[in-house]
Design a protein around this motif. Structure first.
Motif, PDB file in Angstrom:
ATOM      1  N   LEU A 281       0.831  -1.207   0.000  1.00 50.59           N
ATOM      2  CA  LEU A 281       0.000   0.000   0.000  1.00 50.59           C
ATOM      3  C   LEU A 281       0.865   1.256   0.000  1.00 50.59           C
ATOM      4  O   LEU A 281       0.583   2.219  -0.729  1.00 50.59           O
ATOM      5  N   GLN A 282       1.921   1.255   0.795  1.00 54.97           N
ATOM      6  CA  GLN A 282       2.811   2.425   0.812  1.00 54.97           C
ATOM      7  C   GLN A 282       3.472   2.647  -0.539  1.00 54.97           C
ATOM      8  O   GLN A 282       3.595   3.798  -0.992  1.00 54.97           O
ATOM      9  N   ASP A 283       3.886   1.576  -1.186  1.00 48.70           N
ATOM     10  CA  ASP A 283       4.484   1.705  -2.522  1.00 48.70           C
ATOM     11  C   ASP A 283       3.472   2.288  -3.503  1.00 48.70           C
ATOM     12  O   ASP A 283       3.810   3.132  -4.347  1.00 48.70           O
ATOM     13  N   SER A 284       2.225   1.829  -3.392  1.00 46.93           N
ATOM     14  CA  SER A 284       1.167   2.325  -4.276  1.00 46.93           C
ATOM     15  C   SER A 284       0.922   3.814  -4.055  1.00 46.93           C
ATOM     16  O   SER A 284       0.794   4.588  -5.005  1.00 46.93           O
ATOM     17  N   LEU A 285       0.879   4.231  -2.790  1.00 45.98           N
ATOM     18  CA  LEU A 285       0.665   5.643  -2.469  1.00 45.98           C
ATOM     19  C   LEU A 285       1.839   6.491  -2.952  1.00 45.98           C
ATOM     20  O   LEU A 285       1.651   7.596  -3.471  1.00 45.98           O
ATOM     21  N   ALA A 286       3.061   5.975  -2.796  1.00 44.61           N
ATOM     22  CA  ALA A 286       4.250   6.707  -3.227  1.00 44.61           C
ATOM     23  C   ALA A 286       4.250   6.925  -4.739  1.00 44.61           C
ATOM     24  O   ALA A 286       4.805   7.912  -5.234  1.00 44.61           O
ATOM     25  N   ALA A 287       3.613   5.995  -5.462  1.00 42.09           N
ATOM     26  CA  ALA A 287       3.535   6.111  -6.922  1.00 42.09           C
ATOM     27  C   ALA A 287       2.371   6.991  -7.363  1.00 42.09           C
ATOM     28  O   ALA A 287       2.129   7.154  -8.566  1.00 42.09           O
ATOM     29  N   GLY A 288       1.643   7.555  -6.391  1.00 44.52           N
ATOM     30  CA  GLY A 288       0.521   8.429  -6.717  1.00 44.52           C
ATOM     31  C   GLY A 288      -0.741   7.701  -7.128  1.00 44.52           C
ATOM     32  O   GLY A 288      -1.642   8.304  -7.727  1.00 44.52           O
ATOM     33  N   GLU A 289      -0.829   6.412  -6.809  1.00 45.43           N
ATOM     34  CA  GLU A 289      -2.006   5.623  -7.188  1.00 45.43           C
ATOM     35  C   GLU A 289      -3.022   5.613  -6.035  1.00 45.43           C
ATOM     36  O   GLU A 289      -2.651   5.714  -4.868  1.00 45.43           O
ATOM     37  N   THR A 290      -4.296   5.491  -6.371  1.00 50.69           N
ATOM     38  CA  THR A 290      -5.345   5.468  -5.343  1.00 50.69           C
ATOM     39  C   THR A 290      -6.169   4.181  -5.351  1.00 50.69           C
ATOM     40  O   THR A 290      -6.950   3.937  -4.436  1.00 50.69           O
ATOM     41  N   GLY A 291      -6.004   3.369  -6.388  1.00 49.66           N
ATOM     42  CA  GLY A 291      -6.837   2.171  -6.520  1.00 49.66           C
ATOM     43  C   GLY A 291      -6.708   1.222  -5.347  1.00 49.66           C
ATOM     44  O   GLY A 291      -7.709   0.717  -4.816  1.00 49.66           O
ATOM     45  N   LEU A 292      -5.472   0.952  -4.899  1.00 49.06           N
ATOM     46  CA  LEU A 292      -5.277   0.016  -3.796  1.00 49.06           C
ATOM     47  C   LEU A 292      -5.788   0.605  -2.482  1.00 49.06           C
ATOM     48  O   LEU A 292      -6.272  -0.122  -1.617  1.00 49.06           O
ATOM     49  N   LEU A 293      -5.697   1.914  -2.326  1.00 53.19           N
ATOM     50  CA  LEU A 293      -6.249   2.556  -1.134  1.00 53.19           C
ATOM     51  C   LEU A 293      -7.762   2.352  -1.077  1.00 53.19           C
ATOM     52  O   LEU A 293      -8.319   2.050  -0.013  1.00 53.19           O
ATOM     53  N   GLU A 294      -8.425   2.489  -2.228  1.00 56.84           N
ATOM     54  CA  GLU A 294      -9.880   2.352  -2.267  1.00 56.84           C
ATOM     55  C   GLU A 294     -10.312   0.917  -1.983  1.00 56.84           C
ATOM     56  O   GLU A 294     -11.216   0.690  -1.178  1.00 56.84           O
ATOM     57  N   THR A 295      -9.697  -0.063  -2.627  1.00 56.72           N
ATOM     58  CA  THR A 295     -10.054  -1.456  -2.331  1.00 56.72           C
ATOM     59  C   THR A 295      -9.574  -1.845  -0.935  1.00 56.72           C
ATOM     60  O   THR A 295     -10.209  -2.655  -0.254  1.00 56.72           O
ATOM     61  N   GLY A 296      -8.470  -1.230  -0.502  1.00 56.64           N
ATOM     62  CA  GLY A 296      -7.925  -1.549   0.820  1.00 56.64           C
ATOM     63  C   GLY A 296      -8.846  -1.150   1.952  1.00 56.64           C
ATOM     64  O   GLY A 296      -8.995  -1.885   2.938  1.00 56.64           O
ATOM     65  N   ILE A 297      -9.489   0.026   1.836  1.00 56.90           N
ATOM     66  CA  ILE A 297     -10.434   0.449   2.869  1.00 56.90           C
ATOM     67  C   ILE A 297     -11.586  -0.541   2.961  1.00 56.90           C
ATOM     68  O   ILE A 297     -12.033  -0.907   4.060  1.00 56.90           O
ATOM     69  N   GLU A 298     -12.081  -1.008   1.814  1.00 51.07           N
ATOM     70  CA  GLU A 298     -13.170  -1.987   1.836  1.00 51.07           C
ATOM     71  C   GLU A 298     -12.721  -3.293   2.492  1.00 51.07           C
ATOM     72  O   GLU A 298     -13.475  -3.915   3.239  1.00 51.07           O
ATOM     73  N   GLU A 299     -11.478  -3.691   2.224  1.00 46.84           N
ATOM     74  CA  GLU A 299     -10.968  -4.921   2.832  1.00 46.84           C
ATOM     75  C   GLU A 299     -10.788  -4.772   4.342  1.00 46.84           C
ATOM     76  O   GLU A 299     -11.078  -5.698   5.113  1.00 46.84           O
ATOM     77  N   LEU A 300     -10.335  -3.614   4.776  1.00 43.23           N
ATOM     78  CA  LEU A 300     -10.191  -3.393   6.219  1.00 43.23           C
ATOM     79  C   LEU A 300     -11.558  -3.376   6.900  1.00 43.23           C
ATOM     80  O   LEU A 300     -11.699  -3.838   8.036  1.00 43.23           O
ATOM     81  N   LEU A 301     -12.577  -2.864   6.211  1.00 45.27           N
ATOM     82  CA  LEU A 301     -13.938  -2.908   6.740  1.00 45.27           C
ATOM     83  C   LEU A 301     -14.416  -4.349   6.878  1.00 45.27           C
ATOM     84  O   LEU A 301     -15.119  -4.699   7.826  1.00 45.27           O
ATOM     85  N   ARG A 302     -14.054  -5.190   5.921  1.00 43.84           N
ATOM     86  CA  ARG A 302     -14.444  -6.601   5.982  1.00 43.84           C
ATOM     87  C   ARG A 302     -13.643  -7.380   7.018  1.00 43.84           C
ATOM     88  O   ARG A 302     -14.198  -8.160   7.799  1.00 43.84           O
ATOM     89  N   TYR A 303     -12.343  -7.155   7.031  1.00 40.48           N
ATOM     90  CA  TYR A 303     -11.420  -7.986   7.807  1.00 40.48           C
ATOM     91  C   TYR A 303     -11.587  -7.795   9.316  1.00 40.48           C
ATOM     92  O   TYR A 303     -11.614  -8.770  10.074  1.00 40.48           O
ATOM     93  N   ASP A 304     -11.668  -6.558   9.763  1.00 40.02           N
ATOM     94  CA  ASP A 304     -11.841  -6.284  11.199  1.00 40.02           C
ATOM     95  C   ASP A 304     -12.532  -4.928  11.321  1.00 40.02           C
ATOM     96  O   ASP A 304     -11.945  -3.936  11.728  1.00 40.02           O
ATOM     97  N   GLY A 305     -13.791  -4.911  10.914  1.00 34.56           N
ATOM     98  CA  GLY A 305     -14.521  -3.665  10.756  1.00 34.56           C
ATOM     99  C   GLY A 305     -14.903  -2.996  12.061  1.00 34.56           C
ATOM    100  O   GLY A 305     -14.823  -3.589  13.137  1.00 34.56           O
ATOM    101  N   PRO A 306     -15.346  -1.745  11.977  1.00 33.37           N
ATOM    102  CA  PRO A 306     -15.662  -0.968  13.177  1.00 33.37           C
ATOM    103  C   PRO A 306     -16.956  -1.364  13.852  1.00 33.37           C
ATOM    104  O   PRO A 306     -17.146  -1.107  15.036  1.00 33.37           O
ATOM    105  N   VAL A 307     -17.876  -1.992  13.099  1.00 32.26           N
ATOM    106  CA  VAL A 307     -19.175  -2.388  13.657  1.00 32.26           C
ATOM    107  C   VAL A 307     -19.217  -3.907  13.701  1.00 32.26           C
ATOM    108  O   VAL A 307     -19.248  -4.570  12.665  1.00 32.26           O
TER     109      VAL A 307
END
Length: 431
Positions: A281-307
């Motif tokens: 994810l850090q490599d993706s952000l350093a390259a100016g990409e947002t796609g992995l950040l967007e799918t990553g947030i959804e995965e974090l919601l699934r994996y150990d979500g706030p609710v």
């Protein structure tokens, strides 16, 4: 004297639920329930008995089943009158008329009115302010360091908690000089019984009184904020009543801050425990990409979500879920955390995969009660994680995972504290 071995076909004993050990890692217990008792009647810490729905298909069905009412009046036990279901203190404070407690047609009317004020455009226009708040909080963390070699912080109290509080206050139109009061009230609510007796109910009551005063002021001097938008919103001549506006502002605040606190806290913790995924994810952000950040947030919601569990539902008639008969009047709690790790729906569900594509998780619900504030939470989560990982790239856990404690509470899942460390040489962003 030896005992005969258990039958290979007999299941292991049922796990104990709602203990501190369970709170630390509930997922093995949920796996047992999915396999052996997917719709399970449990006695909750409050003494209320409720059905826990743990399989994805059953959960999705239950979330959209209009025979399961959100109105506590359908509970056939007197517990709802004692505040054992719902948000503590909301009944006494007369804050019940919000989207989490009502059914159609009232729900349809209120959601339509609120949606006119809480638009995707309003959220999108708020993005620069969220970025500004995020940078300011990270600046504060960096500037308070006394060592030239190593910095440290509690990421919950110094970042994940204040960010959504200040953001939702700004969005609602709470003046800056009053926002620390909101932070104190919200802090009491998020402690889930860890504060002084009756503290949550008192905080909710103070919040209601303040919101009613603020609504009066906004009627006289409206602005471009969300409360002014709620007051202006109309549909075929209908407007929100004063109590409805106060209740909606309250639930937007309550649901809008605690879910985001946990999304950021749980998300950062999961990334720190999965360094390979964090590095990608850090490599993706350093390259100016947002796609992995967007799918990553959804995965974090699934994996150990706030609710962890969806909010209360009550059977208005006898019905069946997953082959289990549910009597009329019984409470039903959909366990989102269990459904979102169902191997029948998700490949390798216990693995964090930020690039996961087929990810129709239930983290924000499903059906007519799908979370209205999901776009704002996603915006805050993406901004918080991207900025943290970019500005503090060597962030690491500052405590052994076994030392961390999770907050008590039935619906939400979040850490009490998240100690982190980082190099103290990072620069502040402010001019």
């Amino acid at each position: 004297m030896s005992t005969a071995p258990s039958s290979p076909s007999s299941p292991p004993p049922a796990p104990e639920l709602f203990t501190w050990e369970f709170a630390t890692d509930p997922y093995p217990a949920y796996a047992w329930l999915r396999e052996h008792a997917p719709v399970h009647k449990a006695t909750l810490p409050s003494g209320v008995e409720a059905w826990l729905v743990t399989r994805y298909a059953d959960a999705r069905q239950a979330l959209a089943d209009q025979r399961l009412s959100k109105n506590p009046a359908h509970h056939d036990e007197p517990a709802h009158a004692k505040g054992k279901t719902g948000i503590p203190g909301e009944r006494k404070a007369e804050l019940m008329t919000h989207l989490l407690n009502i059914d159609p047609p009232d729900h349809t009317r209120l959601r339509r009115l609120v949606s006119k004020a809480f638009t995707p455009r309003r959220v999108a226009e708020f993005a620069p302010r969220v970025q500004e708040l995020t940078d300011r909080l990270i600046d504060d963390i960096i500037s308070k360091q006394h060592s030239v070699e190593k910095g440290s912080a509690d990421l919950i109290h110094e970042f994940a908690f204040p960010l959504p509080i200040y953001a939702i206050c700004d969005l609602l139109g709470v003046p800056a000089e009053d926002q620390d009061d909101f932070r104190d009230w919200a802090g009491m609510m998020i402690r889930h019984g860890g504060g002084p007796r009756g503290g949550v109910a008192r905080s909710v009551k103070k919040m209601r009184g303040y919101l009613l005063e603020l609504i009066h002021k906004k009627r006289e001097e409206p602005g471009e904020d969300l409360i002014s938008g709620l007051i202006r919103a109309s549909d075929h001549g209908e407007h929100l009543t004063e109590n409805e506006a106060a209740a909606m502002a309250f639930i937007l605040l309550f649901a809008g801050f605690e879910t985001t606190v946990n999304l950021i806290g749980n998300g950062v913790y999961a990334l720190l425990r999965n360094p390979e995924q964090r590095a990608v994810l850090q490599d993706s952000l350093a390259a100016g990409e947002t796609g992995l950040l967007e799918t990553g947030i959804e995965e974090l919601l699934r994996y150990d979500g706030p609710v962890e569990l969806a909010t209360w539902r009550f059977a208005t008639e006898a019905l069946s879920i997953g082959g289990q008969d549910i009597p009329a009047g019984d409470p039903v709690l959909v366990v989102l955390a269990a459904a979102d790790r169902d191997p029948a729906r998700f490949a390798e569900p216990d693995t964090l995969d930020l690039a996961r594509r087929d990810n129709q998780h239930l983290g924000y619900g499903h059906g007519i009660h799908y979370c209205l504030g999901a776009p704002l939470a996603r915006l805050e989560g993406q901004t918080a994680l991207a900025t943290l990982l970019t500005r503090l790239p060597d962030l690491r856990l500052g405590a052994d995972p076994t030392e961390l404690r999770w907050r008590g509470g039935l619906i939400m899942r979040g850490l009490r504290t998240l100690p982190v460390e980082f190099s103290a040489s990072h620069k502040i962003a402010r001019n």
